[in-house]
Structure formats: C-alpha cells, structure tokens
Motif scaffolding. Sequence first.
Motif, PDB file in Angstrom:
ATOM      1  N   PHE A  65       0.815  -1.213   0.000  1.00 30.59           N
ATOM      2  CA  PHE A  65       0.000   0.000   0.000  1.00 30.59           C
ATOM      3  C   PHE A  65       0.856   1.274   0.000  1.00 30.59           C
ATOM      4  CE2 PHE A  65      -2.377  -3.441   1.975  1.00 30.59           C
ATOM      5  CZ  PHE A  65      -3.570  -3.392   1.266  1.00 30.59           C
ATOM      6  N   MET A  66       2.161   1.130   0.163  1.00 31.21           N
ATOM      7  CA  MET A  66       3.036   2.296   0.258  1.00 31.21           C
ATOM      8  C   MET A  66       3.185   3.030  -1.075  1.00 31.21           C
ATOM      9  SD  MET A  66       3.866   2.845   3.345  1.00 31.21           S
ATOM     10  CE  MET A  66       2.190   2.336   3.708  1.00 31.21           C
ATOM     11  N   LYS A  67       3.027   2.306  -2.184  1.00 33.95           N
ATOM     12  CA  LYS A  67       3.201   2.951  -3.484  1.00 33.95           C
ATOM     13  C   LYS A  67       2.088   3.961  -3.787  1.00 33.95           C
ATOM     14  CE  LYS A  67       3.152  -1.201  -4.985  1.00 33.95           C
ATOM     15  NZ  LYS A  67       3.317  -2.434  -5.785  1.00 33.95           N
ATOM     16  N   ARG A  68       1.056   3.984  -2.950  1.00 38.26           N
ATOM     17  CA  ARG A  68       0.014   5.003  -3.074  1.00 38.26           C
ATOM     18  C   ARG A  68       0.394   6.287  -2.342  1.00 38.26           C
ATOM     19  NH1 ARG A  68      -2.160   0.234  -3.535  1.00 38.26           N
ATOM     20  NH2 ARG A  68      -4.229  -0.167  -4.427  1.00 38.26           N
ATOM     21  N   HIS A  69       1.271   6.173  -1.340  1.00 41.31           N
ATOM     22  CA  HIS A  69       1.518   7.285  -0.427  1.00 41.31           C
ATOM     23  C   HIS A  69       2.946   7.820  -0.470  1.00 41.31           C
ATOM     24  CE1 HIS A  69      -2.407   6.284   1.173  1.00 41.31           C
ATOM     25  NE2 HIS A  69      -1.999   5.046   1.424  1.00 41.31           N
ATOM     26  N   THR A  70       3.879   7.055  -1.007  1.00 44.71           N
ATOM     27  CA  THR A  70       5.272   7.467  -0.996  1.00 44.71           C
ATOM     28  C   THR A  70       5.984   6.953  -2.233  1.00 44.71           C
ATOM     29  OG1 THR A  70       7.385   7.239   0.172  1.00 44.71           O
ATOM     30  CG2 THR A  70       5.816   5.440   0.412  1.00 44.71           C
ATOM     31  N   HIS A  71       7.038   7.657  -2.645  1.00 50.28           N
ATOM     32  CA  HIS A  71       7.866   7.189  -3.752  1.00 50.28           C
ATOM     33  C   HIS A  71       8.901   6.171  -3.283  1.00 50.28           C
ATOM     34  CE1 HIS A  71       6.303  10.660  -6.107  1.00 50.28           C
ATOM     35  NE2 HIS A  71       6.602   9.887  -7.127  1.00 50.28           N
ATOM     36  N   LEU A  72       8.818   5.756  -2.040  1.00 53.41           N
ATOM     37  CA  LEU A  72       9.815   4.836  -1.493  1.00 53.41           C
ATOM     38  C   LEU A  72       9.232   3.478  -1.094  1.00 53.41           C
ATOM     39  CD1 LEU A  72      11.722   7.397   0.758  1.00 53.41           C
ATOM     40  CD2 LEU A  72      12.450   6.511  -1.476  1.00 53.41           C
ATOM     41  N   PRO A  73       8.338   2.890  -1.894  1.00 52.13           N
ATOM     42  CA  PRO A  73       7.844   1.554  -1.510  1.00 52.13           C
ATOM     43  C   PRO A  73       8.961   0.525  -1.491  1.00 52.13           C
ATOM     44  CG  PRO A  73       7.220   2.065  -3.772  1.00 52.13           C
ATOM     45  CD  PRO A  73       7.756   3.333  -3.172  1.00 52.13           C
ATOM     46  N   GLN A  74      10.019   0.748  -2.297  1.00 54.03           N
ATOM     47  CA  GLN A  74      11.147  -0.188  -2.306  1.00 54.03           C
ATOM     48  C   GLN A  74      11.857  -0.222  -0.947  1.00 54.03           C
ATOM     49  OE1 GLN A  74      10.308   1.677  -5.009  1.00 54.03           O
ATOM     50  NE2 GLN A  74       9.783  -0.114  -6.237  1.00 54.03           N
ATOM     51  N   LEU A  75      11.822   0.896  -0.223  1.00 54.48           N
ATOM     52  CA  LEU A  75      12.423   0.925   1.107  1.00 54.48           C
ATOM     53  C   LEU A  75      11.630   0.041   2.068  1.00 54.48           C
ATOM     54  CD1 LEU A  75      14.603   2.136   2.950  1.00 54.48           C
ATOM     55  CD2 LEU A  75      13.034   4.037   3.408  1.00 54.48           C
ATOM     56  N   PHE A  76      10.308   0.089   1.967  1.00 60.28           N
ATOM     57  CA  PHE A  76       9.474  -0.767   2.810  1.00 60.28           C
ATOM     58  C   PHE A  76       9.628  -2.235   2.410  1.00 60.28           C
ATOM     59  CE2 PHE A  76       7.616   3.370   3.435  1.00 60.28           C
ATOM     60  CZ  PHE A  76       7.200   3.360   4.751  1.00 60.28           C
ATOM     61  N   LEU A  77       9.765  -2.484   1.104  1.00 61.85           N
ATOM     62  CA  LEU A  77      10.028  -3.854   0.666  1.00 61.85           C
ATOM     63  C   LEU A  77      11.359  -4.333   1.223  1.00 61.85           C
ATOM     64  CD1 LEU A  77       9.237  -6.299  -1.133  1.00 61.85           C
ATOM     65  CD2 LEU A  77      10.610  -5.252  -2.946  1.00 61.85           C
TER      66      LEU A  77
END
Length: 294
Positions: free
Chosen positions: A139-151
């Motif tokens: 769900f982070m790719k909706r709110h931030t350009h850093l979903p790869q960091l959460f992955l």
Amino acid sequence: MLQNALPEQARARLADYAKLLRIDRPIGTLLLLWPTYWALWLAGNGSPSLANIVIFTLGVFLMRAAGCAINDFADREWDRHVERTQDRPLTTGRIHAWEAVGLFCALCLISLLIVILFTNTLTLYLSFGGALLAFIYPFMKRHTHLPQLFLGAAFSWAIPMAWAAEANELSQMTWLLFTANVLWTVAYDTFYAMVDRDDDIKVGIKSTAVLFGEADRAIIAMLQALVVFILILVGRQADLGSFYYLGLTVMAALFVYQQFLARERAREGCFKAFLNNNWAGLAVFAGLILDLTL
C-alpha cells in the motif's frame, strides 16, 4: 500425475493460485532466502541447526507467497493498466479479492504457528514485525515514492528473526546485515520498477524508479557500493577470510554487469539486471560457507 487426474476446471484454479503466489517465479523466494542464510550461518558460527535451516527455508517460501497475495490484492485495480501485470488472476477476476486476503492470512498463521512451536520467544516477538511489514508494503506505493524501502525492510526482517532463532540474541552484526540487505533490495527492486516505469507514471503509481528519474542508475550504483562496503564491515567483525571476500568480489562484479545490462533502461535489460541479483546473493553465501567451513 495427480494434477492430470483432476478436472480441467480444478487444474485451472490451481494454476491461478500458483500464479497468484508466484510459485512459478522463484526469484523473489531466492532473493529473500540468501540473506536469511547469511544470518543463520553467521549466527551459528558456520554450523546452524538443521531445524532452523528447515524452519527458515519453509518460512521464506510461505511469507514470500503471502506477500505476493496481499500485493496483488492491493494492486488489483492498477495491474490491468501495466503491461507486465495485466493478466494476473486477481486483476482478471479469475480469483476473488477475498481469496487473496484469505490466503495471506492463512499463510501468515501457518508461519506464526511454526515460529511458536519450533523457535524461541525473541523470534516470536520479531515475527509480528515481519507480518506487519509484509502487509503494509503493497500500500506504500500510493503514499510514498519509497515503496522499495518498505520492501527492503520486509525482505530483511528474516535476518534478525533467523539470528534470534539461532543465537537467542541480536548483535551489531545483525543490524549491519539488515542495513546491507535493505539497501540491496532498494537497488534491485529499482531495476524491477524501471521495467514498469512508463506504465506506472501513466496511472500514478509511485516508486524509486519514478523518483530517481535520469539519476536512477547512478543512485543504484551508489547503493550497490554501500552494500559491498557494509558487507566488508561484516566480514571484518566476523573475522572472515579470503573465500568470503572472493564472494563479495563476485557480487561487486555482478553489480557492474547489472549496470551494463540496464545501460539503455530498456525493459528487458532492466529485468535481466534484476534477475541477476540471485547470483550476487548466492556468491556471498557460497563465499561465507566456504570461509566458515574450510
């Protein structure tokens, strides 16, 4: 074969479930597995328990599959607009949304049960953080350009879990490995995001590939250099020898090759660069095993 004895409709359903859980695409499992093995072998001084090897190999498979299910649930409306994902079973309606959520919950519960039954209290506490990261990443790719960091955090959480299971404690080396793997994940998943970048921009999906823009390869190269540097620090702390550093040298050489593959930012080249990271992770693991064994 048993599968051929099933009705055609049942075979089709099983194939769709396998596609949802990416059983046909083991690259994600392997990229999650190598750092987990790094942690097990370092925490176990070269001789981790067979039980922990089995537990975490199975856990990696289960949690990667769970992550794929919740990822496709989160992206079910957007995937139809992306060339690479438009035929996924959840997007096309061959699998219902509630089935993906149910599979995610079931796989997480099985993983939790394994942790409860076969590991220690510290590993159990850490497992809740891993489940949370697996759930929130898509769900982070909706709110931030850093979903790869959460992955990266989700893919790296197996490191402290494996370390805790083997040593019943965490150390500075644990978090060095964790940090190296987070950075490595951001690097290779940015290559992966570059494959879909044009489609993602059209539909408003955020990623590091979109954020980095023309600086993408340079930033990936810096991240890759940091990964190698931190793993050198790990080697110094663990008093590792030439075989380990040979593995790191192979990883560094493969990072250079990945930059060559992605030099034109073409979809195929970026995807090959992403896939090549499997060999980088294996090289470090092979060097580590040889160093700790011989």
